[in-house]
Design an enzyme around this catalytic site. Structure first.
Site, PDB file in Angstrom:
ATOM      1  N   GLY A  57       0.757  -1.249   0.000  1.00 39.45           N
ATOM      2  CA  GLY A  57       0.000   0.000   0.000  1.00 39.45           C
ATOM      3  C   GLY A  57       0.783   1.292   0.000  1.00 39.45           C
ATOM      4  N   GLU A 112       4.013   3.867   6.079  1.00 43.00           N
ATOM      5  CA  GLU A 112       2.761   3.106   5.972  1.00 43.00           C
ATOM      6  C   GLU A 112       1.753   3.873   5.126  1.00 43.00           C
ATOM      7  OE1 GLU A 112       1.244   0.444   6.496  1.00 43.00           O
ATOM      8  OE2 GLU A 112       1.858  -0.602   8.314  1.00 43.00           O
ATOM      9  N   ASP A 116      -4.848   1.451  10.757  1.00 39.97           N
ATOM     10  CA  ASP A 116      -6.260   1.168  11.038  1.00 39.97           C
ATOM     11  C   ASP A 116      -6.384   0.658  12.473  1.00 39.97           C
ATOM     12  OD1 ASP A 116      -8.876   0.356  11.046  1.00 39.97           O
ATOM     13  OD2 ASP A 116      -8.640  -1.222   9.567  1.00 39.97           O
ATOM     14  N   LYS A 144      -6.684   6.059  10.945  1.00 41.75           N
ATOM     15  CA  LYS A 144      -8.048   5.937  11.489  1.00 41.75           C
ATOM     16  C   LYS A 144      -7.936   5.897  13.014  1.00 41.75           C
ATOM     17  CE  LYS A 144      -9.588   2.918   7.704  1.00 41.75           C
ATOM     18  NZ  LYS A 144     -10.093   1.575   7.386  1.00 41.75           N
ATOM     19  N   PHE A 165     -13.750   2.361   4.908  1.00 42.30           N
ATOM     20  CA  PHE A 165     -12.789   1.732   4.005  1.00 42.30           C
ATOM     21  C   PHE A 165     -12.473   2.683   2.852  1.00 42.30           C
ATOM     22  CE2 PHE A 165     -11.231  -1.234   0.788  1.00 42.30           C
ATOM     23  CZ  PHE A 165     -10.339  -1.961   1.547  1.00 42.30           C
ATOM     24  N   VAL A 166     -11.182   2.938   2.640  1.00 38.82           N
ATOM     25  CA  VAL A 166     -10.771   3.871   1.586  1.00 38.82           C
ATOM     26  C   VAL A 166      -9.887   3.168   0.552  1.00 38.82           C
ATOM     27  CG1 VAL A 166     -10.961   5.970   2.978  1.00 38.82           C
ATOM     28  CG2 VAL A 166      -8.835   4.675   3.028  1.00 38.82           C
ATOM     29  N   ASP A 172      -5.858  -0.490  -1.973  1.00 43.26           N
ATOM     30  CA  ASP A 172      -6.569  -1.324  -2.951  1.00 43.26           C
ATOM     31  C   ASP A 172      -7.950  -1.761  -2.480  1.00 43.26           C
ATOM     32  OD1 ASP A 172      -5.538  -3.061  -0.872  1.00 43.26           O
ATOM     33  OD2 ASP A 172      -6.088  -4.731  -2.182  1.00 43.26           O
ATOM     34  N   ARG A 178      -5.133   0.760  -6.957  1.00 44.80           N
ATOM     35  CA  ARG A 178      -4.009   1.327  -6.207  1.00 44.80           C
ATOM     36  C   ARG A 178      -3.435   2.586  -6.866  1.00 44.80           C
ATOM     37  NH1 ARG A 178      -2.280  -2.104  -2.041  1.00 44.80           N
ATOM     38  NH2 ARG A 178      -2.534  -4.317  -2.405  1.00 44.80           N
TER      39      ARG A 178
HETATM   40  P1  5GP Z   1      -3.811  -2.275  10.700  1.00 45.77           P
HETATM   41  O1  5GP Z   1      -2.845  -3.373  11.010  1.00 45.77           O
HETATM   42  O2  5GP Z   1      -3.404  -0.929  11.258  1.00 45.77           O
HETATM   43  O3  5GP Z   1      -5.219  -2.643  11.075  1.00 45.77           O
HETATM   44  O4  5GP Z   1      -3.920  -2.166   9.131  1.00 45.77           O
HETATM   45  C1  5GP Z   1      -2.923  -1.735   8.342  1.00 45.77           C
HETATM   46  C2  5GP Z   1      -3.104  -2.235   6.928  1.00 45.77           C
HETATM   47  O5  5GP Z   1      -4.442  -2.619   6.612  1.00 45.77           O
HETATM   48  C3  5GP Z   1      -2.784  -1.108   5.981  1.00 45.77           C
HETATM   49  O6  5GP Z   1      -1.412  -1.058   5.719  1.00 45.77           O
HETATM   50  C4  5GP Z   1      -3.620  -1.447   4.768  1.00 45.77           C
HETATM   51  O7  5GP Z   1      -2.921  -2.322   3.918  1.00 45.77           O
HETATM   52  C5  5GP Z   1      -4.819  -2.152   5.328  1.00 45.77           C
HETATM   53  N1  5GP Z   1      -5.950  -1.210   5.480  1.00 45.77           N
HETATM   54  C6  5GP Z   1      -6.414  -0.672   6.630  1.00 45.77           C
HETATM   55  N2  5GP Z   1      -7.448   0.155   6.393  1.00 45.77           N
HETATM   56  C7  5GP Z   1      -7.638   0.139   5.049  1.00 45.77           C
HETATM   57  C8  5GP Z   1      -8.555   0.822   4.188  1.00 45.77           C
HETATM   58  O8  5GP Z   1      -9.413   1.619   4.576  1.00 45.77           O
HETATM   59  N3  5GP Z   1      -8.430   0.559   2.843  1.00 45.77           N
HETATM   60  C9  5GP Z   1      -7.500  -0.304   2.341  1.00 45.77           C
HETATM   61  N4  5GP Z   1      -7.483  -0.475   1.031  1.00 45.77           N
HETATM   62  N5  5GP Z   1      -6.621  -0.951   3.133  1.00 45.77           N
HETATM   63  C10 5GP Z   1      -6.690  -0.729   4.472  1.00 45.77           C
END
Ligand code: 5GP
Length: 193
Positions: A57, A112, A116, A144, A165-166, A172, A178
């Site tokens: 990402g 990053e 999330d 987030k 979700f973005v 993606d 992407r």
């Molecule tokens: P975390 O471990 O903080 O929950 O998530 C990190 C990873 O989840 C990000 O690097 C990304 O790849 C994916 N991710 C989290 N939120 C989103 C979102 O809203 N859209 C997309 N496409 N990927 C997300």
């Protein structure tokens, strides 16, 4: 009438009952990346940090960011996985590809796309720390409200966003979209259950 999404014509895609709404424009992103690049250049003056992109990402953000950094740096990549092809985190982070640089004693800047739950950052911090770098900083394009408290680890945030979700600018939907230059909110179409 065809709906245009950046350079992509949406009528060519099966969107599986989702619709898109622009959340952050390319112009706003580029302005913010410039600001973060200046901050990092100042904060790491006289150091040669290793800038580590978290695949997949972060690739666009990373590419734009390094072009706005005017000190010496090195580049590496790490790949982890927590989402699979879903729009929800699996809750388990897996290392898919490790860095190749020797990071002991070095200053690391981890790039990053989005934070999330915070689990990825927590995982990366714990893992990279084992090699005893001099410092670990995190920069994320989007953030987030996290479940895990990682605010103390995240040094640079592009934009704080709500919990939805973005896609676009590296992010993606099942590996698609992407390359979009702006960031879009993805919401289920109202008429679909
Ligand atoms: P975390 O471990 O903080 O929950 O998530 C990190 C990873 O989840 C990000 O690097 C990304 O790849 C994916 N991710 C989290 N939120 C989103 C979102 O809203 N859209 C997309 N496409 N990927 C997300």
């Amino acid at each position: 009438m065809a709906t245009k999404l950046g350079k992509i014509d949406l009528k060519n895609y099966n969107l599986d009952g989702f619709e898109f709404e622009e959340l952050i424009s390319e112009k706003r992103i580029q302005k913010r990346v410039e600001e973060i690049g200046s901050e990092i250049s100042k904060d790491f003056e006289n150091k040669i940090p290793i800038i580590i992109g978290v695949l997949n990402g972060s690739f666009l953000f990373m590419a734009d960011l390094v072009r706005n950094i005017n000190i010496d740096y090195e580049v590496d990549f790490i790949k982890i996985s927590s989402y699979g092809n879903s729009t929800k985190s699996s809750g388990t982070v897996r290392l898919v590809k490790d860095i190749s640089a020797d990071i002991t004693g070095r200053d690391l800047i981890i790039v990053e796309d989005i934070v999330d739950t915070g689990l990825s950052i927590e995982f990366l911090f714990n893992r990279l720390q084992e090699a005893k770098p001099n410092s670990i900083s995190f920069v994320t394009c989007l953030k987030k409200p996290t479940k895990v408290d990682v605010d103390h680890l995240v040094n640079y945030v592009g934009f704080n966003i709500e919990d939805s979700f973005v896609i676009g600018y590296g992010l993606d939907l099942a590996q698609k979209f992407r390359g979009l230059s702006s960031i879009y909110n993805l919401t289920p179409k109202k008429d679909i259950e």
